[in-house]
Design a protein around this motif. Structure first.
Motif, short mmCIF file in Angstrom:
data_model
loop_
_atom_site.label_atom_id
_atom_site.label_comp_id
_atom_site.label_asym_id
_atom_site.label_seq_id
_atom_site.Cartn_x
_atom_site.Cartn_y
_atom_site.Cartn_z
N MET A 19 13.94 2.84 2.23
CA MET A 19 12.60 3.22 2.69
C MET A 19 12.45 4.72 2.90
SD MET A 19 11.55 0.16 5.29
CE MET A 19 11.03 -1.46 4.69
N PHE A 20 13.54 5.47 2.97
CA PHE A 20 13.43 6.92 3.11
C PHE A 20 12.77 7.54 1.88
CE2 PHE A 20 16.66 6.56 6.49
CZ PHE A 20 16.10 7.42 7.44
N ALA A 21 12.77 6.83 0.76
CA ALA A 21 12.14 7.36 -0.45
C ALA A 21 10.65 7.07 -0.51
CB ALA A 21 12.83 6.79 -1.69
N LEU A 22 10.13 6.29 0.43
CA LEU A 22 8.69 6.02 0.48
C LEU A 22 7.97 7.23 1.07
CD1 LEU A 22 8.66 2.34 1.81
CD2 LEU A 22 8.40 3.10 -0.55
N PRO A 23 6.67 7.38 0.79
CA PRO A 23 5.92 8.50 1.37
C PRO A 23 5.93 8.43 2.90
CG PRO A 23 4.65 7.41 -0.35
CD PRO A 23 5.83 6.55 -0.09
N LYS A 24 6.05 9.59 3.56
CA LYS A 24 6.08 9.59 5.02
C LYS A 24 4.78 9.05 5.60
CE LYS A 24 9.35 13.37 5.84
NZ LYS A 24 9.55 14.70 6.47
N ARG A 25 3.69 9.40 4.96
CA ARG A 25 2.39 8.93 5.44
C ARG A 25 1.55 8.58 4.22
NH1 ARG A 25 0.36 8.92 10.29
NH2 ARG A 25 2.05 10.26 11.02
N PRO A 26 1.55 7.28 3.84
CA PRO A 26 0.84 6.89 2.61
C PRO A 26 -0.60 7.33 2.62
CG PRO A 26 2.15 5.07 3.48
CD PRO A 26 2.18 6.16 4.50
N ALA A 27 -1.06 7.78 1.45
CA ALA A 27 -2.47 8.15 1.29
C ALA A 27 -3.32 6.90 1.33
CB ALA A 27 -2.66 8.89 -0.03
N GLN A 28 -4.63 7.10 1.32
CA GLN A 28 -5.55 5.96 1.24
C GLN A 28 -5.15 5.10 0.06
OE1 GLN A 28 -7.89 5.41 3.50
NE2 GLN A 28 -8.51 3.48 2.58
N ASP A 71 0.82 -1.20 0.00
CA ASP A 71 0.00 0.00 0.00
C ASP A 71 0.86 1.26 0.00
OD1 ASP A 71 -2.31 -1.38 -0.13
OD2 ASP A 71 -2.79 -1.28 2.00
N ALA A 72 1.98 1.23 0.73
CA ALA A 72 2.87 2.39 0.75
C ALA A 72 3.47 2.64 -0.63
CB ALA A 72 3.98 2.16 1.77
N VAL A 73 3.83 1.58 -1.31
CA VAL A 73 4.44 1.72 -2.63
C VAL A 73 3.42 2.23 -3.65
CG1 VAL A 73 5.62 0.50 -4.50
CG2 VAL A 73 6.12 -0.09 -2.12
#
Length: 509
Positions: A477-486, A401-403
């Motif tokens: 993982m630092f390149a992933l969104p800090k707080r994934p959207a829905q 989901d984060a990706v």
């Protein structure tokens, strides 16, 4: 060229008054369970296969890596075949092939036949598994899907725990004097029942706008991976010949040719195997890297761990299987907690904490293996395994989901399929690297007294590599969104369904 028009049969609207949908759910969940268990059940039986069949260590690697490679190479194509020709039809073809391949595995007369049969198993699983959630999506209305996906989560947890135990018991019991063979033959009655009942209770469905097949793309991916994996697995036995290095370098050329071909195909008809525009999304590109590297680490660990316990320490398959239960339980519990409670509050930090916790577990295991040597007990392994399992659970459940959170809706299906494909490719690559990070530090000719200490040394060396891989994952993982959207749902559901069916396997490497 297959037409994208599904012609007479369109995806029906799910009906809430049709009781057959629950029979269909049980059937596809059984098939998903078969695939999940088949991965873990083989790992625990590997030493028995090696001993009884006289298989070389490179053949042992291919018994596991061949399945992962064939599965990864066929996953997206299998989903599209379901879109075009009907999910029920392709599901039944897949489960028929999987059952037949299981029979060939169980009846294998030599290691070469077993490797070939495992590759066939992986290829047929690639037809079967992508249809599972597609069928659910077409069979159940939206308000019932939450309950259904909850049941799938339970199946995943059950598969994680029961696979190693079932493999251990079937190997230990030596039913009818068949040694390890029942781990494959058990699929026969289950597969036949699923085939008969599936043909009666599953409703046919197709995608209204299915993409065309990209067989050249799939062939290039497979060729590149073979050119990379074959020299890795055979190199040590053959003394690392020059052709092996040439082949591995050539794999990079084939990957470059794949990118060029996919770019041209995307411009021509819009249905490439790999949607290259996705890599312009920073979080997706980083997530693909995380999935690949994570697969490498898991591929190395699980095969080496099995060999360490059963060959190095001389434990029975049953003892080795029971030793892994704390790990499986910890993964399932942490996965549930991470998705439901932690990620909504802390976002990306949960995944990074998982990488650090899993690294800590690996380092604790390394320290204990060095300290206790051949005298280590299952109880002493419990602490590092629980820590590792908790860390893994924090990663695997929310990672997809984060990706996907910043991927455009219209590409959600392609992105999800690619994520799961590269995770399996990474797993296959990790299994290939076992020759380097484990067998590479073990002498080829060992006396019986030297085997145990040599395998302990090989295990600790491999754990060092796994810890380094997890450190790389933390940084990526630092390149992933800090707080994934829905999380992205993929628009209408039909586009993403064929590929997200593989998502459930991520809990079980």
């Amino acid at each position: 060229m297959h037409s994208t028009d599904p012609a007479p049969t369109q995806t029906p609207q799910p009906a809430t008054n049709d009781r057959r949908r629950w029979f269909a759910l049980a059937i596809v969940m059984t098939a998903a369970f078969m695939d999940l268990v088949d991965v873990t059940i083989v790992n625990i039986a590997v030493p028995s296969i090696q001993r009884d069949e006289g298989a070389t260590f490179s053949q042992i690697q291919w018994i596991t890596a061949g399945y992962a490679l064939a599965f990864a190479a066929g996953l997206i194509t299998g989903g599209r075949l379901g879109d075009i020709h009907g999910r029920k039809r392709i599901f039944l073809v897949g489960i028929s092939g999987f059952t037949a391949a299981s029979a060939l595995c169980g009846l294998a007369v030599n290691p070469e036949m077993l490797v070939a049969s495992r590759i066939l198993q992986g290829a047929t699983a690639a037809l079967m598994v992508p249809q599972v959630l597609s069928i659910v999506h077409a069979t159940f209305p939206a308000h019932e899907r939450g309950k259904v996906f909850g049941l799938f989560g339970a199946v995943v947890g059950l598969g994680a725990v029961s696979g190693p135990l079932l493999g251990a018991l079937l190997t230990q019991w030596n039913l009818f004097g068949l040694e390890w063979r029942p781990i494959f033959l058990i699929n026969l009655p289950v597969g036949i029942a699923a085939l008969v009942l599936g043909s009666r209770f599953i409703t046919e469905s197709k995608a209204p706008r299915a993409r065309t097949l990209d067989l050249p793309g799939a062939a290039l991916v497979t060729l590149a991976l073979l050119m990379l994996l074959y020299p890795l697995t055979r190199g040590r036995e053959l003394g690392w010949p020059v052709w092996g290095y040439v082949s591995m370098a050539g794999a990079l050329v084939v990957f470059a040719a794949l990118v060029a071909y996919e770019r041209a195909r995307g411009a021509r008809d819009g249905s490439p195997l790999i949607e290259l525009s996705l890599f312009r999304v920073k979080s997706f590109a980083a997530g693909i890297a995380v999935q690949t590297v994570f697969g490498v680490g898991l591929g190395v660990f699980f095969l080496v761990w099995t060999l360490y316990m059963q060959v190095g320490l001389g434990w029975s398959a049953l003892r080795a299987g029971l030793t892994g239960v704390p790990f499986s339980v910890a993964v399932s519990v942490a996965a549930a907690v991470s998705v439901q409670r932690l990620v909504p509050r802390f976002g990306r930090k949960v995944l990074q904490a998982g990488a650090l916790v899993m690294t800590a577990g690996v380092l604790i295991y390394l320290a204990e293996a060095e300290r206790y040597g051949l005298g280590i007990t299952s109880w002493q392994m419990a602490l590092p395994l629980v820590v590792m399992g908790a860390g893994m659970g924090l990663i695997v459940a929310p990672l997809t989901d984060a990706v996907l959170s910043e991927v455009p809706r219209e590409h959600a299906g392609s992105a999800s399929g690619l994520i799961n494909t590269v995770q399996q490719m990474g797993h296959a690559l990790g299994l290939g690297l076992v020759s380097v990070v484990f067998f590479g530090v073990i002498d080829e000719r060992l006396t019986p007294a030297e085997v145990g200490p040599a395998f302990v040394d090989g295990f600790t060396h491999a754990l060092g590599w796994v810890a380094a891989v997890l450190g790389a994952i933390y940084l990526l993982m630092f390149a992933l969104p800090k707080r994934p959207a829905q999380h992205v749902e993929g628009g209408g559901g039909v586009e993403e369904a064929p590929v997200t069916g593989e998502k459930e396997r991520e809990l079980v490497p």
